[in-house]
Design a protein around this motif. Structure first.
Motif, PDB file in Angstrom:
ATOM      1  N   GLU A  47      45.208  42.386  62.615  1.00  0.00           N
ATOM      2  CA  GLU A  47      44.429  41.948  61.388  1.00  0.00           C
ATOM      3  C   GLU A  47      43.851  40.516  61.715  1.00  0.00           C
ATOM      4  O   GLU A  47      44.177  39.755  62.506  1.00  0.00           O
ATOM      5  CB  GLU A  47      45.554  41.561  60.409  1.00  0.00           C
ATOM      6  CG  GLU A  47      46.568  43.015  60.024  1.00  0.00           C
ATOM      7  CD  GLU A  47      47.573  42.567  59.127  1.00  0.00           C
ATOM      8  OE1 GLU A  47      47.680  43.644  58.017  1.00  0.00           O
ATOM      9  OE2 GLU A  47      48.244  41.594  58.790  1.00  0.00           O
ATOM     10  N   ASP A  48      42.940  40.264  60.749  1.00  0.00           N
ATOM     11  CA  ASP A  48      42.407  38.873  60.929  1.00  0.00           C
ATOM     12  C   ASP A  48      43.098  38.259  59.594  1.00  0.00           C
ATOM     13  O   ASP A  48      44.245  38.458  58.841  1.00  0.00           O
ATOM     14  CB  ASP A  48      40.628  39.045  60.409  1.00  0.00           C
ATOM     15  CG  ASP A  48      40.389  39.693  59.103  1.00  0.00           C
ATOM     16  OD1 ASP A  48      41.471  39.647  58.122  1.00  0.00           O
ATOM     17  OD2 ASP A  48      39.275  39.911  59.085  1.00  0.00           O
ATOM     18  N   ARG A  50      42.308  37.017  56.718  1.00  0.00           N
ATOM     19  CA  ARG A  50      42.337  37.469  55.343  1.00  0.00           C
ATOM     20  C   ARG A  50      43.455  38.698  55.111  1.00  0.00           C
ATOM     21  O   ARG A  50      43.862  38.834  54.012  1.00  0.00           O
ATOM     22  CB  ARG A  50      40.817  37.939  55.119  1.00  0.00           C
ATOM     23  CG  ARG A  50      40.850  38.331  53.557  1.00  0.00           C
ATOM     24  CD  ARG A  50      39.198  38.843  53.338  1.00  0.00           C
ATOM     25  NE  ARG A  50      39.350  39.498  52.020  1.00  0.00           N
ATOM     26  CZ  ARG A  50      38.740  38.584  50.654  1.00  0.00           C
ATOM     27  NH1 ARG A  50      38.608  37.215  51.092  1.00  0.00           N
ATOM     28  NH2 ARG A  50      38.556  39.010  49.692  1.00  0.00           N
ATOM     29  N   GLN A  51      43.073  39.676  56.402  1.00  0.00           N
ATOM     30  CA  GLN A  51      43.937  41.049  55.851  1.00  0.00           C
ATOM     31  C   GLN A  51      45.636  40.349  56.218  1.00  0.00           C
ATOM     32  O   GLN A  51      46.169  41.040  55.585  1.00  0.00           O
ATOM     33  CB  GLN A  51      43.619  41.776  57.042  1.00  0.00           C
ATOM     34  CG  GLN A  51      42.219  42.433  57.080  1.00  0.00           C
ATOM     35  CD  GLN A  51      41.785  43.221  58.360  1.00  0.00           C
ATOM     36  OE1 GLN A  51      42.316  42.865  59.355  1.00  0.00           O
ATOM     37  NE2 GLN A  51      41.122  44.301  58.185  1.00  0.00           N
ATOM     38  N   LEU A  53      47.073  37.766  54.954  1.00  0.00           N
ATOM     39  CA  LEU A  53      47.305  37.196  53.758  1.00  0.00           C
ATOM     40  C   LEU A  53      47.492  38.126  52.836  1.00  0.00           C
ATOM     41  O   LEU A  53      48.500  38.194  51.961  1.00  0.00           O
ATOM     42  CB  LEU A  53      46.408  36.253  53.292  1.00  0.00           C
ATOM     43  CG  LEU A  53      46.165  34.776  54.028  1.00  0.00           C
ATOM     44  CD1 LEU A  53      44.902  33.962  53.912  1.00  0.00           C
ATOM     45  CD2 LEU A  53      47.214  34.095  53.738  1.00  0.00           C
ATOM     46  N   VAL A  54      46.696  39.136  52.774  1.00  0.00           N
ATOM     47  CA  VAL A  54      46.884  40.232  51.646  1.00  0.00           C
ATOM     48  C   VAL A  54      47.971  40.978  52.144  1.00  0.00           C
ATOM     49  O   VAL A  54      48.837  41.467  51.194  1.00  0.00           O
ATOM     50  CB  VAL A  54      45.709  41.242  51.767  1.00  0.00           C
ATOM     51  CG1 VAL A  54      45.917  42.478  50.839  1.00  0.00           C
ATOM     52  CG2 VAL A  54      44.327  40.525  51.307  1.00  0.00           C
ATOM     53  N   ILE A  62      44.496  36.729  47.175  1.00  0.00           N
ATOM     54  CA  ILE A  62      43.312  36.360  47.798  1.00  0.00           C
ATOM     55  C   ILE A  62      42.144  36.360  47.072  1.00  0.00           C
ATOM     56  O   ILE A  62      41.291  35.518  47.188  1.00  0.00           O
ATOM     57  CB  ILE A  62      43.497  37.336  49.024  1.00  0.00           C
ATOM     58  CG1 ILE A  62      42.260  36.771  50.351  1.00  0.00           C
ATOM     59  CG2 ILE A  62      42.459  38.707  48.443  1.00  0.00           C
ATOM     60  CD1 ILE A  62      42.963  35.663  51.005  1.00  0.00           C
ATOM     61  N   GLU A  63      42.395  36.874  45.792  1.00  0.00           N
ATOM     62  CA  GLU A  63      41.282  37.039  44.928  1.00  0.00           C
ATOM     63  C   GLU A  63      41.107  35.698  44.157  1.00  0.00           C
ATOM     64  O   GLU A  63      40.010  35.189  43.656  1.00  0.00           O
ATOM     65  CB  GLU A  63      41.324  37.979  43.935  1.00  0.00           C
ATOM     66  CG  GLU A  63      41.219  39.504  44.624  1.00  0.00           C
ATOM     67  CD  GLU A  63      41.463  40.703  43.470  1.00  0.00           C
ATOM     68  OE1 GLU A  63      42.200  40.350  42.550  1.00  0.00           O
ATOM     69  OE2 GLU A  63      41.418  41.937  44.102  1.00  0.00           O
ATOM     70  N   THR A  65      41.415  32.759  45.561  1.00  0.00           N
ATOM     71  CA  THR A  65      41.200  31.535  46.417  1.00  0.00           C
ATOM     72  C   THR A  65      39.880  31.665  46.840  1.00  0.00           C
ATOM     73  O   THR A  65      39.086  32.596  46.831  1.00  0.00           O
ATOM     74  CB  THR A  65      42.249  31.885  47.808  1.00  0.00           C
ATOM     75  OG1 THR A  65      41.757  33.271  48.551  1.00  0.00           O
ATOM     76  CG2 THR A  65      43.591  31.903  47.471  1.00  0.00           C
ATOM     77  N   PRO A  67      37.165  31.027  50.520  1.00  0.00           N
ATOM     78  CA  PRO A  67      37.485  30.813  51.825  1.00  0.00           C
ATOM     79  C   PRO A  67      36.517  29.526  52.302  1.00  0.00           C
ATOM     80  O   PRO A  67      35.835  29.154  51.374  1.00  0.00           O
ATOM     81  CB  PRO A  67      36.474  32.140  52.364  1.00  0.00           C
ATOM     82  CG  PRO A  67      35.761  32.296  51.332  1.00  0.00           C
ATOM     83  CD  PRO A  67      36.358  32.105  49.903  1.00  0.00           C
ATOM     84  N   ARG A  78      39.183  26.017  59.081  1.00  0.00           N
ATOM     85  CA  ARG A  78      39.011  27.507  58.430  1.00  0.00           C
ATOM     86  C   ARG A  78      40.288  27.701  57.578  1.00  0.00           C
ATOM     87  O   ARG A  78      41.517  27.312  57.696  1.00  0.00           O
ATOM     88  CB  ARG A  78      38.707  28.461  59.369  1.00  0.00           C
ATOM     89  CG  ARG A  78      39.811  28.691  60.319  1.00  0.00           C
ATOM     90  CD  ARG A  78      39.733  29.608  61.592  1.00  0.00           C
ATOM     91  NE  ARG A  78      40.633  29.707  62.322  1.00  0.00           N
ATOM     92  CZ  ARG A  78      41.788  30.829  62.286  1.00  0.00           C
ATOM     93  NH1 ARG A  78      41.827  31.452  61.128  1.00  0.00           N
ATOM     94  NH2 ARG A  78      42.641  30.913  63.133  1.00  0.00           N
ATOM     95  N   PHE A  80      41.982  29.333  53.608  1.00  0.00           N
ATOM     96  CA  PHE A  80      41.656  29.745  52.222  1.00  0.00           C
ATOM     97  C   PHE A  80      42.212  28.548  51.219  1.00  0.00           C
ATOM     98  O   PHE A  80      43.474  28.317  51.670  1.00  0.00           O
ATOM     99  CB  PHE A  80      42.208  31.052  51.734  1.00  0.00           C
ATOM    100  CG  PHE A  80      41.397  32.060  52.483  1.00  0.00           C
ATOM    101  CD1 PHE A  80      40.592  32.783  51.900  1.00  0.00           C
ATOM    102  CD2 PHE A  80      42.029  32.833  53.949  1.00  0.00           C
ATOM    103  CE1 PHE A  80      39.861  33.895  52.538  1.00  0.00           C
ATOM    104  CE2 PHE A  80      41.142  33.677  54.536  1.00  0.00           C
ATOM    105  CZ  PHE A  80      40.113  34.267  53.567  1.00  0.00           C
TER     106      PHE A  80
END
Length: 211
Positions: A47-48, A50-51, A53-54, A62-63, A65, A67, A78, A80
């Motif tokens: 995962e990266d 973002r993934q 965190l989800v 995540i919605e 926040t 980036p 880097r 969120f």
């Protein structure tokens, strides 16, 4: 050994918190946490950030926040941060990493606060998961027995860099401020129970809206 241990719920929360930090630091690595009779928590490899965190907190988190990504010389930041209107009464939702290592640092904290400026009400704190990459020689790590608290040799430069990065990220955010949302509002159906345990709420307790 037992005299150095706290209650079982407290020690379990510590284990979950350490796992959380490791999972955020290395989203490319898979993690499985199984404790007692609770369903195992699994975060898939590859995962990266973002993934990951989800996977941990849910899509709604995540919605809410923004980036953030910035660079200046050898400094890179880097992660969120919460949209304007997203805040907490305490600092426990600020997570900082330096060269992928979880740390506690006042310069990063105050730089984050200063970057928000008027976007936060007095006595409120932002949601932020931030990763700073820098020359390790610029960090003093031998000031705390657990090596968690660190200091910078050049506080002014780091703080100014963080302030500007946060200001730029918020400035680039277009749209009305989001409705207030915190980790404590995540329901079990939306994210793994690890979220509740890490932030001192038992998995069987209902989420209480932040006042």
């Amino acid at each position: 050994l037992r005299k150095f241990l706290r209650t079982e719920p407290t020690e379990s929360a510590h284990i979950r918190h350490v796992t959380l930090l490791a999972g955020l630091a290395r989203p490319d690595v898979g993690f499985t946490l199984a404790m007692d009779d609770q369903p195992a928590q699994r975060w898939m490899p590859g995962e990266d950030l973002r993934q990951r965190l989800v996977s941990i907190f849910g899509a709604e988190w995540i919605e809410n926040t923004v980036p953030i990504e910035a660079a200046s010389g050898e400094l890179k930041l880097r992660g969120f941060i919460g949209k304007p209107g997203i805040s907490r009464a305490g600092r426990h939702e600020e997570l900082f990493f330096i060269n992928q290592r979880p740390v506690e640092n006042r310069t990063l904290h105050f730089g984050l606060l200063e970057g928000y400026h008027n976007s936060l009400m007095k006595g409120r704190y932002p949601v932020a998961i931030l990763f700073l990459e820098m020359d390790p020689a610029g960090v003093a790590v031998n000031i705390h027995p657990a090596k968690r608290e660190v200091r910078f040799h050049d506080d002014f430069t780091i703080r100014h860099f963080v302030v500007k990065a946060v200001q730029d990220a918020l400035r680039d955010y277009v749209g009305a401020p989001a409705a207030k949302f915190t980790f404590g509002d995540v329901q079990a159906a939306d994210a793994p129970a690890v979220v509740a345990a890490v932030y001192d709420r038992r998995p069987d307790e209902p989420a209480v809206p932040d006042a």
